[in-house]
Design a protein around this motif. Sequence first.
Motif, PDB file in Angstrom:
ATOM      1  N   MET A 172      -9.216  20.394   8.390  1.00 56.44           N
ATOM      2  CA  MET A 172      -8.800  21.784   8.347  1.00 56.44           C
ATOM      3  C   MET A 172     -10.001  22.698   8.120  1.00 56.44           C
ATOM      4  N   ILE A 173     -10.948  22.192   7.354  1.00 58.01           N
ATOM      5  CA  ILE A 173     -12.215  22.894   7.144  1.00 58.01           C
ATOM      6  C   ILE A 173     -13.324  21.886   7.439  1.00 58.01           C
ATOM      7  N   GLY A 174     -14.449  22.364   7.925  1.00 60.30           N
ATOM      8  CA  GLY A 174     -15.528  21.472   8.315  1.00 60.30           C
ATOM      9  C   GLY A 174     -16.240  20.842   7.128  1.00 60.30           C
ATOM     10  N   LYS A 175     -17.015  19.798   7.427  1.00 61.12           N
ATOM     11  CA  LYS A 175     -17.727  19.080   6.374  1.00 61.12           C
ATOM     12  C   LYS A 175     -18.676  19.997   5.612  1.00 61.12           C
ATOM     13  N   GLU A 176     -19.398  20.870   6.315  1.00 63.76           N
ATOM     14  CA  GLU A 176     -20.343  21.743   5.621  1.00 63.76           C
ATOM     15  C   GLU A 176     -19.626  22.743   4.729  1.00 63.76           C
ATOM     16  N   MET A 177     -18.469  23.244   5.192  1.00 63.98           N
ATOM     17  CA  MET A 177     -17.705  24.157   4.349  1.00 63.98           C
ATOM     18  C   MET A 177     -17.157  23.424   3.125  1.00 63.98           C
ATOM     19  N   TYR A 178     -16.739  22.169   3.316  1.00 61.25           N
ATOM     20  CA  TYR A 178     -16.301  21.374   2.171  1.00 61.25           C
ATOM     21  C   TYR A 178     -17.444  21.234   1.163  1.00 61.25           C
ATOM     22  N   ARG A 179     -18.634  20.924   1.664  1.00 59.42           N
ATOM     23  CA  ARG A 179     -19.774  20.761   0.759  1.00 59.42           C
ATOM     24  C   ARG A 179     -20.113  22.060   0.050  1.00 59.42           C
ATOM     25  N   THR A 180     -19.990  23.177   0.741  1.00 57.42           N
ATOM     26  CA  THR A 180     -20.347  24.473   0.172  1.00 57.42           C
ATOM     27  C   THR A 180     -19.378  24.910  -0.919  1.00 57.42           C
ATOM     28  N   TRP A 181     -18.065  24.712  -0.676  1.00 57.92           N
ATOM     29  CA  TRP A 181     -17.067  25.328  -1.531  1.00 57.92           C
ATOM     30  C   TRP A 181     -16.310  24.359  -2.446  1.00 57.92           C
ATOM     31  N   PHE A 182     -16.167  23.091  -2.053  1.00 62.60           N
ATOM     32  CA  PHE A 182     -15.214  22.225  -2.748  1.00 62.60           C
ATOM     33  C   PHE A 182     -15.797  20.948  -3.338  1.00 62.60           C
ATOM     34  N   LYS A 183     -16.909  20.474  -2.819  1.00 61.00           N
ATOM     35  CA  LYS A 183     -17.396  19.176  -3.267  1.00 61.00           C
ATOM     36  C   LYS A 183     -17.827  19.202  -4.732  1.00 61.00           C
ATOM     37  N   GLU A 184     -18.662  20.135  -5.107  1.00 60.19           N
ATOM     38  CA  GLU A 184     -19.141  20.173  -6.488  1.00 60.19           C
ATOM     39  C   GLU A 184     -18.039  20.549  -7.478  1.00 60.19           C
ATOM     40  N   PRO A 185     -17.131  21.474  -7.140  1.00 60.47           N
ATOM     41  CA  PRO A 185     -15.985  21.684  -8.043  1.00 60.47           C
ATOM     42  C   PRO A 185     -15.177  20.412  -8.278  1.00 60.47           C
ATOM     43  N   MET A 186     -14.945  19.614  -7.221  1.00 61.95           N
ATOM     44  CA  MET A 186     -14.226  18.361  -7.421  1.00 61.95           C
ATOM     45  C   MET A 186     -15.027  17.397  -8.289  1.00 61.95           C
ATOM     46  N   ARG A 187     -16.332  17.376  -8.109  1.00 61.37           N
ATOM     47  CA  ARG A 187     -17.164  16.532  -8.967  1.00 61.37           C
ATOM     48  C   ARG A 187     -17.011  16.948 -10.437  1.00 61.37           C
ATOM     49  N   ARG A 188     -16.923  18.241 -10.684  1.00 56.26           N
ATOM     50  CA  ARG A 188     -16.741  18.716 -12.054  1.00 56.26           C
ATOM     51  C   ARG A 188     -15.437  18.195 -12.650  1.00 56.26           C
ATOM     52  N   VAL A 189     -14.375  18.155 -11.869  1.00 51.77           N
ATOM     53  CA  VAL A 189     -13.089  17.645 -12.351  1.00 51.77           C
ATOM     54  C   VAL A 189     -13.205  16.157 -12.681  1.00 51.77           C
ATOM     55  N   VAL A 190     -13.801  15.390 -11.756  1.00 50.77           N
ATOM     56  CA  VAL A 190     -13.971  13.954 -11.977  1.00 50.77           C
ATOM     57  C   VAL A 190     -14.837  13.706 -13.212  1.00 50.77           C
ATOM     58  N   ASP A 191     -15.955  14.410 -13.308  1.00 47.85           N
ATOM     59  CA  ASP A 191     -16.866  14.210 -14.439  1.00 47.85           C
ATOM     60  C   ASP A 191     -16.201  14.557 -15.768  1.00 47.85           C
ATOM     61  N   ALA A 192     -15.342  15.598 -15.760  1.00 50.01           N
ATOM     62  CA  ALA A 192     -14.676  15.990 -17.004  1.00 50.01           C
ATOM     63  C   ALA A 192     -13.786  14.869 -17.519  1.00 50.01           C
TER      64      ALA A 192
END
Length: 354
Positions: free
Chosen positions: A213-233
């Motif tokens: 639905m969104i491209g890989k680069e857009m995922y990396r820009t907007w969603f990848k690091e926020p998801m990492r924050r959830v996992v790390d928490a």
Amino acid sequence: MTGRQRVLAAMRREIPDRVPKTFSLCPSQMQTFKRRTNASDPAEHFGFEVRSVSAGPTRQVNDFSPWLGDTSLLRVDEWGVGWSTTESSFHSEMMRHPLQSAQSAADVEAYPFPDVDLSYRYEGIRDNVDALHDRGLAVAGNVSPLGGTIFWPAYKLRGMETLLMDLVDGSPVAEALLDRVTEISVAMARELAGCGVDIIHTADDLGTQKGLMIGKEMYRTWFKEPMRRVVDAAREVNPDILVFFHSDGNVEELIPEFIDVGIDILNPLQPECMDVRRIKRTYGRRLAFWGGVGTQTTMPFGTPEEVRRCVRELIEVVGRDGGLLIAPTHLLEPEVPWENITAFVDAVDEYGRY
């Protein structure tokens, strides 16, 4: 093995005594289940090995009419999303998005977000988790407010088209909204991990039937690091906790990104648009899989024998050497015959022993 041991072994890509299973039912299927079985709980009746827990109810009361307008005909949830429901289908609901007209980051900051990140919402969950563990059951904690962890809550607040345009434009509204949603999900992950759950359930539908639905680069820009924050928490509280991620559609292109942020379990492995054999072969040493039985094809439109064959083949391919919790890929909707539901359960019990 207890059910908990079975789930944890499978999801850690070890070989359990047999393949664990689960499914969920839409309201009309729940009525059928109760009528057919004289039971009230499918998980108990069919012997599912995992249960879920979520944040408790809010004490917060907000008036969302400044953002929604007239709410007299709407069901308004604690996030302020307005819902208009039809009687004919479980999924046919129209949404009114409270932040669709937000013009600035300040508008987002002024919005009354829910208090699901506060500790009182988790009172009693630890006792519930301990009681389920005592019964030999695995427990998953739900970090999917509004049906998702980051993207899905944001789109339901902002509107899909508006949010996607924000992402393309680099809007400060999108940045503020995603930051706030991420903060809430981080707090939820931390609280639920502290309650002793075995698995954190996260979700964001990022795929369509044909691709992302969104491209890989857009995922990396907007969603990848926020998801990492959830996992790390979650892992700061419990380093051994497993992280489950749900996305409908064909998200194969993003699987390496999911692995990189720390996802352990991919759901639902939708066979109508993903090659389950290739995905198991390519990623099976780094990911476990939860799902795999098609709810667009096999469950509603197959025969009971076709359901049994699908279950057997999935166990042989994806369940080889562990790494599978078998389930339909989505909620079982009204068109699924009862005979196919019982065929699924019987087939898992017959073919799922190692």
